[in-house]
Design a protein around this motif. Structure first.
Motif, PDB file in Angstrom:
ATOM      1  N   PHE A 211      32.510   9.985 -18.577  1.00  0.00           N
ATOM      2  CA  PHE A 211      32.078   9.031 -17.557  1.00  0.00           C
ATOM      3  C   PHE A 211      31.700   9.820 -16.299  1.00  0.00           C
ATOM      4  N   HIS A 212      31.317   9.129 -15.240  1.00  0.00           N
ATOM      5  CA  HIS A 212      30.797   9.823 -14.044  1.00  0.00           C
ATOM      6  C   HIS A 212      31.575   9.442 -12.797  1.00  0.00           C
ATOM      7  N   GLN A 213      31.750  10.434 -11.928  1.00  0.00           N
ATOM      8  CA  GLN A 213      32.442  10.217 -10.660  1.00  0.00           C
ATOM      9  C   GLN A 213      31.617  10.766  -9.521  1.00  0.00           C
ATOM     10  N   ILE A 214      31.805  10.195  -8.344  1.00  0.00           N
ATOM     11  CA  ILE A 214      31.402  10.883  -7.113  1.00  0.00           C
ATOM     12  C   ILE A 214      32.642  10.987  -6.256  1.00  0.00           C
ATOM     13  N   GLU A 215      32.985  12.201  -5.870  1.00  0.00           N
ATOM     14  CA  GLU A 215      34.072  12.385  -4.909  1.00  0.00           C
ATOM     15  C   GLU A 215      33.487  12.921  -3.617  1.00  0.00           C
ATOM     16  N   GLY A 216      34.191  12.697  -2.515  1.00  0.00           N
ATOM     17  CA  GLY A 216      33.768  13.204  -1.215  1.00  0.00           C
ATOM     18  C   GLY A 216      34.912  13.958  -0.564  1.00  0.00           C
ATOM     19  N   LEU A 217      34.566  14.914   0.286  1.00  0.00           N
ATOM     20  CA  LEU A 217      35.591  15.712   0.976  1.00  0.00           C
ATOM     21  C   LEU A 217      35.098  16.081   2.369  1.00  0.00           C
ATOM     22  N   VAL A 218      35.925  15.815   3.373  1.00  0.00           N
ATOM     23  CA  VAL A 218      35.616  16.235   4.745  1.00  0.00           C
ATOM     24  C   VAL A 218      36.817  16.995   5.285  1.00  0.00           C
ATOM     25  N   ILE A 219      36.637  18.233   5.716  1.00  0.00           N
ATOM     26  CA  ILE A 219      37.718  19.022   6.307  1.00  0.00           C
ATOM     27  C   ILE A 219      37.240  19.610   7.639  1.00  0.00           C
ATOM     28  N   ASP A 220      37.992  19.329   8.712  1.00  0.00           N
ATOM     29  CA  ASP A 220      37.780  19.999  10.000  1.00  0.00           C
ATOM     30  C   ASP A 220      39.086  19.906  10.774  1.00  0.00           C
ATOM     31  N   GLU A 221      39.033  19.987  12.103  1.00  0.00           N
ATOM     32  CA  GLU A 221      40.298  20.014  12.853  1.00  0.00           C
ATOM     33  C   GLU A 221      40.723  18.642  13.354  1.00  0.00           C
ATOM     34  N   VAL A 222      39.836  17.662  13.297  1.00  0.00           N
ATOM     35  CA  VAL A 222      40.133  16.386  13.978  1.00  0.00           C
ATOM     36  C   VAL A 222      39.990  15.134  13.106  1.00  0.00           C
ATOM     37  N   THR A 223      39.409  15.279  11.897  1.00  0.00           N
ATOM     38  CA  THR A 223      39.081  14.083  11.107  1.00  0.00           C
ATOM     39  C   THR A 223      40.340  13.350  10.641  1.00  0.00           C
ATOM     40  N   HIS A 224      40.362  12.006  10.840  1.00  0.00           N
ATOM     41  CA  HIS A 224      41.549  11.221  10.497  1.00  0.00           C
ATOM     42  C   HIS A 224      41.189  10.010   9.651  1.00  0.00           C
TER      43      HIS A 224
END
Ligand code: 2NL
Length: 358
Positions: A211-224
């Motif tokens: 099957f198919h997925q889309i994942e997302g990722l955000v990494i920095d110093e302030v993201t909440h």
């Protein structure tokens, strides 16, 4: 020889008057052919004395050269004119659609992945990819999934034989190893989506082994978490093209996020028809959370300095909800009648400016 000037003028006039290559050739034959007017004078040279012949010969050669020059120039002009006429007569409009009409269709999975990528690209996400064949480290260990975790058991994961170092190759069970590889290879800030095929040893009415997925990722110093909710809210509204779809976060658990939340969108039922938008009902579309400090540490990122969110969605589920496809298993039947009904015309490339998909 008294006729020469007159014959030359006549020949040049005939050349100038010719409007086709055939007429031009007739003018050439009339002047310079075997029985032509100028050729006739050439033949009379034999009956002249030496002095007279020298003068007449020179005059004749000059007249012949002039006529031949005029013929060549006229020929070039007529040939160019003929080519221009042919080019405009045989004009081909290469922008016309192909005939007969193109028959191929884009599979709904491909179309929906392109739609989702277009929306996240607009928000500043890059698209990352990785191998379908992974290992325990990238698929499980790095994601804080302990060896005893139920997802690791033989009946969920397709394993290959043992590697030399005792680890195992496997078919990735989610696209998270793509994010792991991205974090290992890059310093924050990171903002990526990872779309692709995933595999689980599970097959029934609502599960297919691939099957198919889309994942997302955000990494920095302030993201909440506020950014997570805003991001998914904007995504859902763009994807379903409904301005007021509500999004609800329901507390949940994943080993790789803390806190974790399941993501629901509002819906209603009108008659038998499911409608996305404000209403009494809720539909789950995926999971999300703040990336677990252990996961950051496993990827060489300092969790005291960096933080961020991650989310995952099933592409088949998003396609079924948006395009009213009732049965998951039909996605993989390779039925041409199904594809003709649910598929998309190849030129309908999803863009935000063009309204995703018409
Ligand atoms: C779901 C849930 C989720 C993630 C995927 C993730 C990846 C890394 C670190 C942390 Cl590298 N998290 N991915 C997080 C939460 C939920 O997917 O229901 N997917 C269909």
């Amino acid at each position: 020889m008294q006729d020469l000037d007159k014959l030359q003028s006549e020949a040049l006039a005939a050349v100038a008057a010719a409007s086709t290559l055939d007429q031009l050739d007739a003018a050439r034959v009339a002047a310079l052919g075997k029985k032509g007017s100028i050729t006739g004078l050439m033949k009379s040279l034999g009956g002249m004395g030496p002095d007279e012949r020298r003068a007449a010969g020179a005059a004749l050669n000059a007249a012949r050269d002039r006529i031949e020059g005029a013929l060549a120039a006229a020929k070039a002009g007529l040939e160019t004119k003929a080519l221009d006429e042919r080019l405009s007569r045989e004009r081909l409009d290469v922008t016309l659609p192909s005939r007969p009409e193109a028959m191929g269709r884009i599979h709904p999975i491909s179309q929906v992945m392109d739609e989702m990528a277009a929306i996240f690209a607009q928000m500043g996400f890059d698209v990352a990819e990785g191998p379908d064949i992974e290992d325990d480290f990238h698929n499980f260990n790095a994601l804080n999934i302990p060896p005893e975790h139920p997802a690791r058991q033989m009946h969920d994961t397709f394993y290959f034989g043992e590697k030399a170092d005792g680890g195992r190759h496997l078919l990735r069970t989610h696209t998270s190893p793509v994010q792991i590889r991205t974090m290992l290879a890059n310093k924050p800030p990171i903002r990526i989506i990872a779309p692709g095929r995933t595999y689980r040893c599970d097959s029934d009415m609502t599960h297919t082994p691939m099957f198919h997925q889309i994942e997302g990722l955000v990494i920095d110093e302030v993201t909440h978490m506020g950014h997570l909710k805003g991001c998914l809210l904007e995504f859902v509204r763009a994807f379903f093209e409904v301005d007021d779809v509500p999004v609800r976060f329901r507390p949940s658990f994943f080993p790789f996020t803390e806190p974790s939340a399941e993501v629901d969108i509002g819906c209603s039922r009108e008659g038998g028809e499911l409608k996305i938008g404000p209403g009494a009902g809720w539909l789950e579309i995926g999971g999300s959370g703040m990336v677990h400090p252990n996961v950051l540490r496993n990827c060489g990122i300092d969790p005291d300095r960096y933080q961020g969110f991650a989310f995952g969605m099933g592409v088949e589920r998003m396609a079924m909800l948006k395009y009213g496809i009732p049965d998951l298993r039909t996605f993989f039947d390779s039925d041409l009648r199904w594809l003709k009904h649910y598929g998309f015309v190849p030129l309908d490339v999803p863009t935000l400016a063009g309204g995703l998909t018409r």
